[in-house]
Design an enzyme around this catalytic site. Sequence first.
Site, PDB file in Angstrom:
ATOM      1  CE1 TYR A 154     -27.130  28.848  21.763  1.00  0.00           C
ATOM      2  CE2 TYR A 154     -25.791  27.171  20.711  1.00  0.00           C
ATOM      3  CZ  TYR A 154     -26.036  28.495  21.006  1.00  0.00           C
ATOM      4  OH  TYR A 154     -25.185  29.467  20.538  1.00  0.00           O
ATOM      5  CG  ASP A 172     -18.860  31.058  22.110  1.00  0.00           C
ATOM      6  OD1 ASP A 172     -18.233  31.672  21.233  1.00  0.00           O
ATOM      7  OD2 ASP A 172     -18.368  30.139  22.786  1.00  0.00           O
ATOM      8  CD  GLU A 173     -18.731  26.599  19.590  1.00  0.00           C
ATOM      9  OE1 GLU A 173     -18.937  26.232  18.408  1.00  0.00           O
ATOM     10  OE2 GLU A 173     -17.593  26.853  20.013  1.00  0.00           O
ATOM     11  CD  GLU A 174     -24.578  26.430  12.647  1.00  0.00           C
ATOM     12  OE1 GLU A 174     -25.458  26.509  11.773  1.00  0.00           O
ATOM     13  OE2 GLU A 174     -23.499  25.816  12.484  1.00  0.00           O
TER      14      GLU A 174
END
Length: 261
Positions: A154, A172-174
């Site tokens: 990100y 994986d993870e917001e």
Amino acid sequence: MSLERAVEIAKELERRKATNTLKYYKPYDYQVNFHNTIASQRLLMAGNRIGKSFCGAMEMAYHLTGKYPDWWKGKKFDKPIRAWVGGVSNETTRDVCQKELVGQPDDPSAKGTGSIPLDDIGDTTRKPGVPNAMNSLVIKHVSGGWSRLAFKAYEMGKEKWMGEAVDVVWLDEEPPTNIYTQALTRTADRGGIVYMTFTPESGMTETVAQFMNDLRPGQALLQAGWDDAPHMTSNIREQILAALPPHERKMREQGVPQIGS
């Protein structure tokens, strides 16, 4: 048979099992439900330490190789795919996603001990400036040809998530909203899927609120907590809870977002 030969055979059998995790995957009920839910957008919102990233990695391995098990009722691809995996930073993507998919990043002998079988891993490329991190790799598909997987983060910004059309994206993870919308755009033309695995540590965000309160056609939310993971014994639970502030316990145990202070 000599003792030496018996030991050699045992070691070889152990090696084969360690480098073909996909074949021996025995998912929990919540993991089966997640895999078998057909939706173009899925969120597995779960507590800590119950195997949500492992679940995400196993699903990606099935899509990349085409080696679906008999119990599989979810989305299938009958030819090689293009896929992306993303995490918060290059380092966390390496330490969590790459590890679960390929094996311990800083141990060359561990290659193939993740969800992707060793015999199916082809050429790999390194990510410049990030020690032991992969940029991409190719994976043998049962139909012939090679699937392609790229690792992203990100922190790279939405520009690095533009351009290419892909079949599958695992987050994986917001992710930030602009990254999530880019992932959806990349899969739209190919009828692909985007799935997320995370604990809602940021509370009732826009993404969490939409999946919890305003599900739209093609979206699915699955939730799981410590009660859904047999390996989370009472001793393990007590140790973790003792180290957590009270206001975080429900979120980390059940995957329920915190609301308010």
